[in-house]
Design an enzyme around this catalytic site. Sequence first.
Site, PDB file in Angstrom:
ATOM      1  N   LYS A 120     -23.379  15.926  48.419  1.00 28.70           N
ATOM      2  CA  LYS A 120     -24.018  15.257  47.289  1.00 28.70           C
ATOM      3  C   LYS A 120     -23.955  16.092  46.014  1.00 28.70           C
ATOM      4  O   LYS A 120     -23.755  15.552  44.915  1.00 28.70           O
ATOM      5  CB  LYS A 120     -25.467  14.910  47.626  1.00 28.70           C
ATOM      6  CG  LYS A 120     -25.613  13.867  48.737  1.00 28.70           C
ATOM      7  CD  LYS A 120     -27.066  13.520  48.984  1.00 28.70           C
ATOM      8  CE  LYS A 120     -27.206  12.518  50.116  1.00 28.70           C
ATOM      9  NZ  LYS A 120     -28.608  12.119  50.351  1.00 28.70           N
ATOM     10  N   ASP A 165     -31.137   7.468  46.471  1.00 28.47           N
ATOM     11  CA  ASP A 165     -32.147   7.988  47.401  1.00 28.47           C
ATOM     12  C   ASP A 165     -33.546   7.855  46.802  1.00 28.47           C
ATOM     13  O   ASP A 165     -34.490   7.410  47.464  1.00 28.47           O
ATOM     14  CB  ASP A 165     -31.864   9.455  47.738  1.00 28.47           C
ATOM     15  CG  ASP A 165     -30.696   9.621  48.697  1.00 28.47           C
ATOM     16  OD1 ASP A 165     -30.442   8.687  49.489  1.00 28.47           O
ATOM     17  OD2 ASP A 165     -30.039  10.670  48.661  1.00 28.47           O
ATOM     18  N   GLY A 209     -32.977  18.553  50.053  1.00 32.33           N
ATOM     19  CA  GLY A 209     -32.306  17.565  49.225  1.00 32.33           C
ATOM     20  C   GLY A 209     -33.018  16.229  49.155  1.00 32.33           C
ATOM     21  O   GLY A 209     -33.104  15.622  48.086  1.00 32.33           O
TER      22      GLY A 209
END
Length: 635
Positions: A423, A460, A491
């Site tokens: 990511k 997310d 994360g």
Amino acid sequence: MAISDPEGSIASPLTTIQVVGDAAAQIEAIVRAVQEYDVDEWVVGLPLNMDGSDSRQTRLTREFAEVLSKHVGRPVHLWDERLSSYQADEYLAAAELTSKKRKARRDRLAAQVILQTFLDARAANLTPVTRLVTVVSAPTLAQMHTRIEQAATDGTEWVELRLDHLDPRPKPSEVAEVLGALEPGSWIVTLRSAEEGGTCRESPEARRRFLLEATVDREGCIDFEYRAYADESCENVRRSWILSYHDFEARPADVPALTREIASAGPEVIAKVAWQGQSLSDNIVAFQVMRELGERVIAVVMGEAGLASRVLAKKFGAAATYCALSSGSETAPGQLTLNEMLHKYRWGAISSGTKWFGVLGDPVRHSMSPPLFNRMFERNGIDAVYLPMLVAGGESELAAFLEHCQRCDWLDAGGFSVTLPHKQAARRFVGGQIEPLADRIGAVNTLVIRDGRLRGYNTDYAGALDALCHGLNCARNDLHGLTVDVLGAGGVARAVVAGLTDCGCQVTLFNRTRASAAALAEEFGGRSAAWEERSRRSGRVVINCTSLGMSPGTEDSPLPADALDDRPIVLDTVYNPPETRLLREAKQAGCVVIDGVEMFVRQAAAQYHLWFGEAADVEVMRAIVSQATDSLVGH
């Protein structure tokens, strides 16, 4: 006999050459006649009897095409010319021409009909037809026959019989009897050598002789190793042969050159090149040779990283792709099962116009995104497929693959989900084409490809916020001032905290490493506390962003049961299992619980909207994911 130039580079619209007498003897004169032009493809009209069978002229034409292919160093397409002369006559019947002029134009028009029908069929994706081949192996011929029947029942298009797995070896006549019961043209037979992944240790000549005897008077394909064929002890092949090349270590130095060399062995020879994939970009090489040679090539990237080369073979026009009958019966690394190809990846719906998406990460084997998005594509009639795409080589491998996807618009890649550990790397690759909050988070989990450019987003945080709003039955602007305890500082926590603070929530972070929690809190305007203090109720909502409770550690929980009293809302970002121990105990304590499936579905719905510009049905997505997770837990 008409020779046509599909690209129109010789003349407009084409050049026809009349061949009288011994065609092979005139080949040099024919090539000299067009040597000043760069001809990319050759199409030769194939004169068949009206019932479709071969005539003497058919055999001579095949021999001529073989010589031509070798001479020009390019494959030659053979195309049915049965109706061309009749259609040419119809075109000319209405023209006021003398019989002499009509005859002079007839052959040129016939060649144009051959060319036009060839191009029309290819444009309509009627040719080439990429066959889904189920590889069938068994210790006995009777068992092999049973598995062939099973493959046919399950929906295969062709079967490949791995005769090298039979022990003891049957007689050629016994194999011929089995082949005679199959639909003509629907099978491949091979005696794969031990040097190229099989079990047969006989000489090339002995293997070739057995295969020829077993297939005499049968319509199908023989697969034979190109390196053995190239040996002087083996005579040239004519038709219905696949010449294969396997490398179980790495990619050959020049795959396009190798496939051209193999294809030039004969006008109807199919070149098969399979190699062990080292990176995701190996698939791009496979797509390039499929695109160049079409029905004359089979290109397979073995291993998990090569899944795309198998599923997308139909999109790029290869002759075939391979699958296993069932899990555990694979004969090469990375083979999918027939059921997976047909149902999980919707083989029947793939066409040359299919766009493709995927999840980039390591690991990705058990990602729920492929079944979710492929079911959504099917339900909504979207011509697309979604694949798990292993990127095990770090940032350099990711960058190389994404560079190809941007530069080569013919790939038709629509976008990607990005998961661990890429990511942050994806964020660096998109440069300034990034959503502002994703930029603050420093991570991208969604890539959109438009006009040859990558754009980066993070769904997310959106998934967490939308799941929370769903549980609270409120809008995002209603979250302002809400007190939230976040467990973890990795994360996932970073994206969740960024989204919460952006909405004005008051966030407290708890993490085993206090310094990590403090740094994250300071960056996004929250506060931090020691991990040991997490049991003290401070927030109206608690969100678990750790991996505690994830399968296989399903008995773990980030909070003791007695710390859940009087906590109104508990959200767990873990979705496997859907009901973690934390949620189970929170439910018993009377809390409102929001599972990780809800967050996963909401972030996937946001990705769907970014890719297609329309809202996804969240209820349908939730049902698909719940079914997939139930199946996963059942294993």
